[in-house]
Design a protein around this motif. Structure first.
Motif, PDB file in Angstrom:
ATOM      1  N   ALA A  92      49.372 110.629  49.488  1.00  0.00           N
ATOM      2  CA  ALA A  92      50.830 111.840  49.222  1.00  0.00           C
ATOM      3  C   ALA A  92      50.478 113.404  49.765  1.00  0.00           C
ATOM      4  O   ALA A  92      51.619 113.574  50.543  1.00  0.00           O
ATOM      5  CB  ALA A  92      51.516 111.685  48.073  1.00  0.00           C
ATOM      6  N   GLU A  93      49.495 113.619  49.229  1.00  0.00           N
ATOM      7  CA  GLU A  93      49.234 114.718  49.963  1.00  0.00           C
ATOM      8  C   GLU A  93      48.914 115.074  51.051  1.00  0.00           C
ATOM      9  O   GLU A  93      49.154 116.382  51.469  1.00  0.00           O
ATOM     10  CB  GLU A  93      47.908 115.193  48.863  1.00  0.00           C
ATOM     11  CG  GLU A  93      47.981 115.783  47.127  1.00  0.00           C
ATOM     12  CD  GLU A  93      49.705 116.711  47.337  1.00  0.00           C
ATOM     13  OE1 GLU A  93      49.497 118.378  47.980  1.00  0.00           O
ATOM     14  OE2 GLU A  93      50.251 116.651  46.864  1.00  0.00           O
ATOM     15  N   LEU A  94      47.810 113.805  51.524  1.00  0.00           N
ATOM     16  CA  LEU A  94      46.990 113.863  52.698  1.00  0.00           C
ATOM     17  C   LEU A  94      48.571 114.001  53.664  1.00  0.00           C
ATOM     18  O   LEU A  94      47.969 114.379  54.653  1.00  0.00           O
ATOM     19  CB  LEU A  94      46.508 112.795  52.727  1.00  0.00           C
ATOM     20  CG  LEU A  94      45.238 112.453  54.058  1.00  0.00           C
ATOM     21  CD1 LEU A  94      44.020 114.136  54.037  1.00  0.00           C
ATOM     22  CD2 LEU A  94      45.135 111.675  54.286  1.00  0.00           C
ATOM     23  N   ILE A  95      49.397 113.649  53.587  1.00  0.00           N
ATOM     24  CA  ILE A  95      50.121 113.476  54.883  1.00  0.00           C
ATOM     25  C   ILE A  95      51.481 114.324  54.817  1.00  0.00           C
ATOM     26  O   ILE A  95      52.064 114.543  55.672  1.00  0.00           O
ATOM     27  CB  ILE A  95      50.532 111.722  55.029  1.00  0.00           C
ATOM     28  CG1 ILE A  95      51.662 111.678  53.143  1.00  0.00           C
ATOM     29  CG2 ILE A  95      50.693 110.802  55.227  1.00  0.00           C
ATOM     30  CD1 ILE A  95      52.780 110.759  53.165  1.00  0.00           C
ATOM     31  N   LYS A  96      51.038 115.445  54.149  1.00  0.00           N
ATOM     32  CA  LYS A  96      51.672 116.048  53.884  1.00  0.00           C
ATOM     33  C   LYS A  96      50.964 117.375  54.737  1.00  0.00           C
ATOM     34  O   LYS A  96      52.049 118.518  55.512  1.00  0.00           O
ATOM     35  CB  LYS A  96      51.880 117.231  52.807  1.00  0.00           C
ATOM     36  CG  LYS A  96      52.888 116.283  51.195  1.00  0.00           C
ATOM     37  CD  LYS A  96      52.948 117.103  50.302  1.00  0.00           C
ATOM     38  CE  LYS A  96      53.346 116.892  48.892  1.00  0.00           C
ATOM     39  NZ  LYS A  96      53.129 117.189  47.863  1.00  0.00           N
ATOM     40  N   ILE A  97      50.148 117.478  55.215  1.00  0.00           N
ATOM     41  CA  ILE A  97      48.994 117.858  56.213  1.00  0.00           C
ATOM     42  C   ILE A  97      50.061 117.720  57.372  1.00  0.00           C
ATOM     43  O   ILE A  97      49.602 116.314  57.862  1.00  0.00           O
ATOM     44  CB  ILE A  97      47.911 117.858  56.235  1.00  0.00           C
ATOM     45  CG1 ILE A  97      47.693 118.604  54.052  1.00  0.00           C
ATOM     46  CG2 ILE A  97      47.658 118.920  57.310  1.00  0.00           C
ATOM     47  CD1 ILE A  97      46.095 117.985  54.143  1.00  0.00           C
ATOM     48  N   PRO A  98      50.401 118.701  58.408  1.00  0.00           N
ATOM     49  CA  PRO A  98      50.971 118.042  59.511  1.00  0.00           C
ATOM     50  C   PRO A  98      49.848 117.622  60.366  1.00  0.00           C
ATOM     51  O   PRO A  98      50.515 116.669  61.552  1.00  0.00           O
ATOM     52  CB  PRO A  98      51.580 120.012  59.972  1.00  0.00           C
ATOM     53  CG  PRO A  98      51.475 120.586  58.777  1.00  0.00           C
ATOM     54  CD  PRO A  98      50.490 119.845  58.300  1.00  0.00           C
ATOM     55  N   THR A  99      48.606 118.578  60.261  1.00  0.00           N
ATOM     56  CA  THR A  99      48.056 117.530  61.293  1.00  0.00           C
ATOM     57  C   THR A  99      47.562 116.048  61.041  1.00  0.00           C
ATOM     58  O   THR A  99      47.175 115.368  62.235  1.00  0.00           O
ATOM     59  CB  THR A  99      46.514 118.038  61.518  1.00  0.00           C
ATOM     60  OG1 THR A  99      46.441 118.349  60.381  1.00  0.00           O
ATOM     61  CG2 THR A  99      46.606 119.506  62.242  1.00  0.00           C
ATOM     62  N   GLU A 100      47.632 115.768  59.767  1.00  0.00           N
ATOM     63  CA  GLU A 100      47.364 114.438  59.353  1.00  0.00           C
ATOM     64  C   GLU A 100      48.900 113.993  59.386  1.00  0.00           C
ATOM     65  O   GLU A 100      47.897 112.232  59.942  1.00  0.00           O
ATOM     66  CB  GLU A 100      46.162 114.547  58.093  1.00  0.00           C
ATOM     67  CG  GLU A 100      45.811 115.298  57.752  1.00  0.00           C
ATOM     68  CD  GLU A 100      44.185 114.297  58.105  1.00  0.00           C
ATOM     69  OE1 GLU A 100      44.427 113.121  58.287  1.00  0.00           O
ATOM     70  OE2 GLU A 100      43.796 115.456  58.605  1.00  0.00           O
ATOM     71  N   GLU A 101      49.304 114.522  59.106  1.00  0.00           N
ATOM     72  CA  GLU A 101      51.023 113.070  59.679  1.00  0.00           C
ATOM     73  C   GLU A 101      50.795 112.827  61.330  1.00  0.00           C
ATOM     74  O   GLU A 101      51.047 111.841  61.838  1.00  0.00           O
ATOM     75  CB  GLU A 101      52.353 114.064  59.317  1.00  0.00           C
ATOM     76  CG  GLU A 101      53.535 113.163  59.394  1.00  0.00           C
ATOM     77  CD  GLU A 101      54.542 114.032  59.019  1.00  0.00           C
ATOM     78  OE1 GLU A 101      54.714 115.146  58.510  1.00  0.00           O
ATOM     79  OE2 GLU A 101      55.653 112.493  59.533  1.00  0.00           O
ATOM     80  N   ASP A 102      50.567 113.884  62.624  1.00  0.00           N
ATOM     81  CA  ASP A 102      50.257 113.287  63.465  1.00  0.00           C
ATOM     82  C   ASP A 102      49.473 112.465  64.335  1.00  0.00           C
ATOM     83  O   ASP A 102      49.537 111.456  64.726  1.00  0.00           O
ATOM     84  CB  ASP A 102      49.637 115.152  63.845  1.00  0.00           C
ATOM     85  CG  ASP A 102      49.887 115.132  65.671  1.00  0.00           C
ATOM     86  OD1 ASP A 102      50.821 114.484  65.929  1.00  0.00           O
ATOM     87  OD2 ASP A 102      48.971 115.285  66.179  1.00  0.00           O
ATOM     88  N   LYS A 103      48.640 112.876  63.458  1.00  0.00           N
ATOM     89  CA  LYS A 103      47.519 110.808  63.650  1.00  0.00           C
ATOM     90  C   LYS A 103      48.023 110.008  63.476  1.00  0.00           C
ATOM     91  O   LYS A 103      47.668 109.390  64.399  1.00  0.00           O
ATOM     92  CB  LYS A 103      45.958 111.659  62.412  1.00  0.00           C
ATOM     93  CG  LYS A 103      45.165 112.820  62.977  1.00  0.00           C
ATOM     94  CD  LYS A 103      44.152 112.829  61.766  1.00  0.00           C
ATOM     95  CE  LYS A 103      42.952 114.401  62.284  1.00  0.00           C
ATOM     96  NZ  LYS A 103      41.955 113.890  61.482  1.00  0.00           N
ATOM     97  N   ILE A 104      48.610 109.845  62.723  1.00  0.00           N
ATOM     98  CA  ILE A 104      49.215 109.090  62.403  1.00  0.00           C
ATOM     99  C   ILE A 104      50.279 108.491  63.029  1.00  0.00           C
ATOM    100  O   ILE A 104      50.032 107.170  64.007  1.00  0.00           O
ATOM    101  CB  ILE A 104      49.983 108.511  60.713  1.00  0.00           C
ATOM    102  CG1 ILE A 104      48.932 108.459  59.865  1.00  0.00           C
ATOM    103  CG2 ILE A 104      50.945 107.949  60.179  1.00  0.00           C
ATOM    104  CD1 ILE A 104      49.950 108.946  58.371  1.00  0.00           C
ATOM    105  N   HIS A 105      50.846 109.424  64.349  1.00  0.00           N
ATOM    106  CA  HIS A 105      51.996 109.176  65.288  1.00  0.00           C
ATOM    107  C   HIS A 105      51.445 108.115  65.736  1.00  0.00           C
ATOM    108  O   HIS A 105      51.563 107.978  66.883  1.00  0.00           O
ATOM    109  CB  HIS A 105      53.310 109.804  64.998  1.00  0.00           C
ATOM    110  CG  HIS A 105      53.842 110.441  63.958  1.00  0.00           C
ATOM    111  ND1 HIS A 105      55.420 109.087  63.650  1.00  0.00           N
ATOM    112  CD2 HIS A 105      54.323 111.351  63.117  1.00  0.00           C
ATOM    113  CE1 HIS A 105      55.898 109.523  62.573  1.00  0.00           C
ATOM    114  NE2 HIS A 105      54.752 110.800  62.049  1.00  0.00           N
ATOM    115  N   ARG A 106      50.297 109.382  66.216  1.00  0.00           N
ATOM    116  CA  ARG A 106      49.491 109.459  67.441  1.00  0.00           C
ATOM    117  C   ARG A 106      48.209 107.552  67.799  1.00  0.00           C
ATOM    118  O   ARG A 106      48.646 107.630  69.030  1.00  0.00           O
ATOM    119  CB  ARG A 106      48.225 110.214  67.546  1.00  0.00           C
ATOM    120  CG  ARG A 106      48.853 111.980  67.775  1.00  0.00           C
ATOM    121  CD  ARG A 106      48.035 112.769  67.625  1.00  0.00           C
ATOM    122  NE  ARG A 106      48.747 113.799  68.431  1.00  0.00           N
ATOM    123  CZ  ARG A 106      48.405 114.002  69.913  1.00  0.00           C
ATOM    124  NH1 ARG A 106      48.135 113.682  71.498  1.00  0.00           N
ATOM    125  NH2 ARG A 106      49.048 115.525  70.408  1.00  0.00           N
ATOM    126  N   ALA A 107      48.278 107.317  66.548  1.00  0.00           N
ATOM    127  CA  ALA A 107      47.799 106.174  66.489  1.00  0.00           C
ATOM    128  C   ALA A 107      49.020 105.446  67.046  1.00  0.00           C
ATOM    129  O   ALA A 107      48.171 104.407  67.430  1.00  0.00           O
ATOM    130  CB  ALA A 107      47.182 105.944  65.489  1.00  0.00           C
TER     131      ALA A 107
END
Lengths: 338, 172
Positions: free
Chosen positions: A245-260
């Motif tokens: 829950a904390e990790l996905i608040k970080i914009p670069t981490e959320e971005d990685k999910i969408h890119r994947a």
């Protein structure tokens, strides 16, 4: 029929599946490493007769391991229906398996009998009950090797006692990425449990999937071992959720999910390693509600696009690049039609 | 890093093995790895774990092995030395034959030595205690074996034990 490894069970955002495995041996025969092919055949036949003659016999199919192609055998291991070692088993070894693939009995693996029950999600006691029933039924017709002091006698002394290995398959992307898993692993070993890669001994952890299982089998009851494993699994699940829950608040981490997700929906060639890495991100996105796709879709892909499973489905051994193409196509079809 | 086998290509397969407590690493290129049987996803799994466990056993009890090499399991023919070497028990009978030798290792692996869980239905049949006559018979056989390998010290010890048991039987 929907298989257990696709369904989403209890704690299904993180716990992929539960497995209970009993090791048993027949008293009158030497353990498998001391048996020749004829001896292994006799043991396999004896268990075959005991299972087929019972009330659940009609649920099982009997497969001689030597009748399978290499891809078919490894595909069974990729789906965790047999151990990786058993995929190489030769003449005399056999497999009894139910149609829904939730119960498999390996004959002449490391021990004469390995009863294995699988369930989706976290379902330790349910899986145990099923395994226990089959075990009691076999105990009625076969003479198990057993000693009151050290329990069920097994080829490897590490399994003595209950000879039960209970394990849960966990998807832990956030704990892995933040480096907390290694600290956790040290604590886990102090509690009589062990955590390792998805394919057991010696395997790495592809796609951040890990197997947590009990280590001690002598001196502890089955129920206590299950309760212990259940409690620790729930703690790890809570931690993974909180860190994710904390990790996905970080914009670069959320971005990685969408890119994947973007790559998986568009790639024309994808290797298994790249797929597992991206699928882990997408699965975390789905589990945490960032991506609107059913988690079962990803569970299914994780199984169906493994190398030997692709070969087995195509009925021949393919070049890696041909497989990468088929894999990319299956992934696109699955993810673009949701 | 270059492949240790052909010393030409880049090593891509790394194999770690632990033999008798020492770790050995091998680095191979893909074609040498394939030639040596490490070519697919699962081939690394099935091998070497017995070596590993054997190493563990021999690390635990180096001294016991030299004393008991001649005693063999009556059923599968394994000696305690074989068990230590292979890291595998031969059969159910081996556990009975070598119970006392195995005990320290079992303690080391599990911590506790008393099964506390499900019990096999046939447990009662297997657990039959050795009767006095059977024990005397077994010791006599062991004594004859000791004589035939000219281990007279052991034979004398067994003879005294048999005498003691026989007089115990006589009293009853």
């Amino acid at each position: 029929m929907s298989k257990w490894y696709i369904e989403k069970g209890e704690q299904g955002d993180i716990v992929l599946s539960t497995r209970i495995r009993f090791a048993r041996n027949i008293d009158e025969y030497p353990f498998p490493s001391k048996l020749d092919i004829e001896g292994r055949r006799r043991v396999s036949r004896a268990v075959h007769d005991a299972v087929m003659g019972s009330s659940v016999g009609s649920d099982f199919s009997y497969i001689e391991m030597s009748s399978l192609s290499r891809s078919q055998a490894v595909s069974l291991a990729e789906r965790h229906l047999i151990s990786p070692e058993f995929a190489c088993a030769g003449e005399g070894s056999a497999l009894l398996i139910t149609n829904d693939e939730s119960v498999s009995i390996m004959l002449c693996e490391e021990d004469h009998i390995r009863i294995q029950v699988m369930k989706a999600g976290l379902a330790l006691h349910e899986a145990y009950d099923t395994a226990d029933k089959i075990d009691t039924m076999l105990d009625n017709s076969l003479h198990y090797a057993f000693d009151e002091r050290i329990g069920y006698l097994t080829q490897c002394p590490t399994n003595l006692g209950t000879a039960m290995r209970a394990s849960v398959m966990l998807h832990l992307p956030a704990l892995t990425k933040t480096g907390r898993l290694s600290a956790l692993a040290a604590t886990i070993s102090k509690l009589g449990l062990t955590i390792r890669g998805a394919y057991g001994e010696g395997s790495g952890s592809k796609g951040d999937i890990f197997q947590l299982s009990n280590q001690i089998t002598l001196g502890i009851t089955e129920q206590a071992a299950l309760d212990n494993l259940n409690a620790i699994t729930l703690q790890i699940v809570t931690q993974e959720r909180a860190v994710a829950a904390e990790l996905i608040k970080i914009p670069t981490e959320e971005d990685k999910i969408h890119r994947a997700f973007g790559i998986l929906k568009n790639a024309r060639l994808i290797s298994n390693d790249e797929f597992m890495e991206l699928a882990s991100l997408v699965r975390m996105g789905a589990a945490r509600g960032i991506l609107d796709i059913p988690i079962e879709k990803i569970n299914e892909l994780i199984v169906t696009v493994q190398p030997a499973t692709i070969n087995a489905a195509q009925g021949k051994s393919l070049e890696p690049q041909v497989r990468d193409k088929i894999r990319a196509q299956s992934v696109r079809e699955a993810l673009n039609n949701v | 890093m270059l492949c240790q086998n052909c010393k030409r290509n880049e090593a891509t397969t790394h194999i770690k093995r632990i033999i008798n407590g020492d770790m050995a690493e091998t680095h191979l290129c893909s074609s040498c790895a394939s030639q040596l049987g490490y070519d697919d996803v699962f081939s690394g799994f099935g091998i070497n774990f017995s070596d590993f466990f054997g190493g563990f056993l021999s690390d635990t009890v180096p001294s016991v092995t030299t004393l008991t090499t001649v005693k063999r399991c009556g059923k599968c023919g394994s000696s305690f030395h074989d068990i230590v070497k292979e890291g595998k028990i031969g059969c159910a009978e081996c556990y009975r034959t070598f119970y006392d030798n195995l005990l320290p290792m079992l303690q080391r692996i599990h911590g506790r030595i008393q099964h506390n869980g499900k019990t096999s239905l046939k447990a009662g049949h297997i657990q039959q205690e050795e009767s006095l006559e059977e024990k005397i018979e077994r010791l006599k056989n062991e004594m004859n074996e000791a004589v035939s390998r000219q281990d007279f010290e052991q034979a004398a010890k067994l003879r005294d034990e048999i005498k003691a048991l026989e007089s115990e039987g006589g009293k009853k």
